[in-house]
Design a protein around this motif. Structure first.
Motif, PDB file in Angstrom:
ATOM      1  N   ARG A 232      41.575  28.662 -12.930  1.00  0.00           N
ATOM      2  CA  ARG A 232      42.622  27.686 -12.588  1.00  0.00           C
ATOM      3  C   ARG A 232      42.989  27.788 -11.104  1.00  0.00           C
ATOM      4  O   ARG A 232      43.120  26.774 -10.407  1.00  0.00           O
ATOM      5  N   SER A 233      43.156  29.003 -10.625  1.00  0.00           N
ATOM      6  CA  SER A 233      43.485  29.197  -9.211  1.00  0.00           C
ATOM      7  C   SER A 233      42.352  28.706  -8.311  1.00  0.00           C
ATOM      8  O   SER A 233      42.587  28.103  -7.255  1.00  0.00           O
ATOM      9  N   LEU A 234      41.110  28.970  -8.744  1.00  0.00           N
ATOM     10  CA  LEU A 234      39.968  28.504  -7.965  1.00  0.00           C
ATOM     11  C   LEU A 234      39.925  26.979  -7.927  1.00  0.00           C
ATOM     12  O   LEU A 234      39.630  26.381  -6.875  1.00  0.00           O
ATOM     13  N   HIS A 235      40.221  26.355  -9.067  1.00  0.00           N
ATOM     14  CA  HIS A 235      40.247  24.891  -9.122  1.00  0.00           C
ATOM     15  C   HIS A 235      41.297  24.333  -8.153  1.00  0.00           C
ATOM     16  O   HIS A 235      41.027  23.388  -7.392  1.00  0.00           O
ATOM     17  N   GLN A 236      42.485  24.907  -8.169  1.00  0.00           N
ATOM     18  CA  GLN A 236      43.546  24.444  -7.275  1.00  0.00           C
ATOM     19  C   GLN A 236      43.187  24.682  -5.809  1.00  0.00           C
ATOM     20  O   GLN A 236      43.425  23.822  -4.949  1.00  0.00           O
ATOM     21  N   ALA A 237      42.616  25.853  -5.532  1.00  0.00           N
ATOM     22  CA  ALA A 237      42.252  26.169  -4.146  1.00  0.00           C
ATOM     23  C   ALA A 237      41.195  25.204  -3.630  1.00  0.00           C
ATOM     24  O   ALA A 237      41.257  24.749  -2.478  1.00  0.00           O
TER      25      ALA A 237
END
Length: 369
Positions: A232-237
């Motif tokens: 999820r964090s990678l997607h947002q980043a």
């Protein structure tokens, strides 16, 4: 010696009094500069007019003779006029003299030319810096993806994989550094704004459902939760990354296609105005109409620099390949008449294209008849 009442016209009008004063000033200008040859008769009548007015010897006949000779004086001194003399040559009042309109014009155009140049340089540097960052990010990102694919899919010996890992780490550092600078670059045009990185509704719902599915198990797998949160964090980043890159590319296109050509055209117009102003002051022909013409020239130069690319055909662009688009915009701002000629040429071509179908139809009708 007394005059008859029908010969006297009383006090002269303010306009005639001003013309008398203007005549004295033109005579003084010619005598001081020596650019034209004074006529003795004209000079005598112009000079006598002032003293006849002071002695109250003014009459209709005197006024007629004076105006006829003032017209001759104006033709002698042309293209210099009383308006241009007053605008360029200061009037001495005691020990000091007030700045002339020409002096104000020189000061104004010089100041705003420097301001336009500074704004142009600042915008150009800002554009080049953003262009370099965007290009670096694109190149580094592609290299990084290629190496990552090699490390993930290929079975490679350890001695070959270690250099790739080191290279990947270095590329990640370069990517982070360029990306950080690009975010600062974006803050300038967005006035400090940043991208939130909020996920679209679909992906947010998908994430919540996956999280609930993990919690429904009797034994919660912490590793799965960590991986889910990491993804999820990678997607947002990545969303924020691409938002910054896409917005930067859009701003760069606007700067390259509109803002910079307009500013180069404006600078070219300022250079033209300064050169023309220098010529007119040197020849004592600067007037208020020149000021109106110069202000309009600035507007036309800025617009000409921006829209010149719209009217160039591919073959014309090839012929001008030695000139950069910004240099072309500068030249159009300096000499906007070239743009008008190009527009007239396009309009003539359109007229010919519209008239040809009508001519061909009439010719076919005559042939059938």
């Amino acid at each position: 010696m007394s005059r008859k009442n029908n010969e006297s016209i009383g006090p002269v009008s303010p306009e005639i009094a001003q013309v008398i004063s203007d005549g004295q000033r033109l005579i003084a200008y010619i005598a001081r500069n020596g650019g034209a040859e004074l006529s003795a008769d004209v000079t005598q009548i112009i000079v006598d007019a002032k003293y006849k007015l002071l002695r109250d010897e003014w009459s209709a006949e005197v006024e007629t003779v004076f105006l006829l000779n003032y017209d001759k004086l104006a033709k002698i001194v042309y293209p210099v006029t009383i308006e241009s003399v007053n605008a360029v040559i200061p009037v001495l009042t005691g020990k000091s003299s007030k700045p002339t309109k020409a002096a104000y014009a020189v000061s104004w155009y010089r100041r705003y030319t420097l301001l336009a140049l500074l704004l142009l340089l600042t915008t150009q540097i800002y554009y080049l810096f953003g262009k370099e960052l965007s290009s670096n990010l694109h190149s580094i990102f592609e290299q990084r993806e290629k190496i990552q694919i090699q490390l993930d899919k290929e079975v490679i010996p350890k001695e070959e994989g270690a250099p790739l890992s080191i290279q990947l780490a270095r590329l990640n550092q370069q990517l982070d550094a360029n990306y950080k600078l690009l975010m600062h670059w974006n803050k300038l045009w967005s006035f400090g704004g940043t991208f939130s990185g909020s996920m679209p509704t679909y992906f947010q719902t998908k994430y919540e459902m996956q999280k609930k599915a993990i919690y429904r198990d009797r034994v919660v797998n912490q590793s799965q939760l960590d991986n889910l949160e990491l993804n999820r964090s990678l997607h947002q980043a990545r969303m924020v990354f691409f938002e910054n890159v896409l917005s930067a590319n859009s701003v760069l296109k606007v700067l390259q296609g509109y803002i910079l050509p307009l500013m180069y055209g404006l600078l070219g117009a300022f250079i033209f105005v300064l050169r023309s102003l220098l010529k007119e002051i040197k020849s004592i022909t600067y007037t208020f109409s020149s000021e109106i013409r110069y202000r309009l020239r600035l507007t036309l130069g800025a617009l000409g620099g921006m829209i010149i690319g719209w009217f160039l055909k591919p073959e014309e662009a090839t012929a001008l390949a030695s000139l950069s688009p910004m240099a072309l915009a500068f030249l159009m701002g300096y000499n906007v008449d070239v743009l008008f000629s190009l527009m007239d040429k396009i309009i003539d071509s359109l007229k010919q294209a519209i008239d040809k179908p009508g001519e061909s139809k009439s010719a076919q009708g005559q042939a059938k008849a």
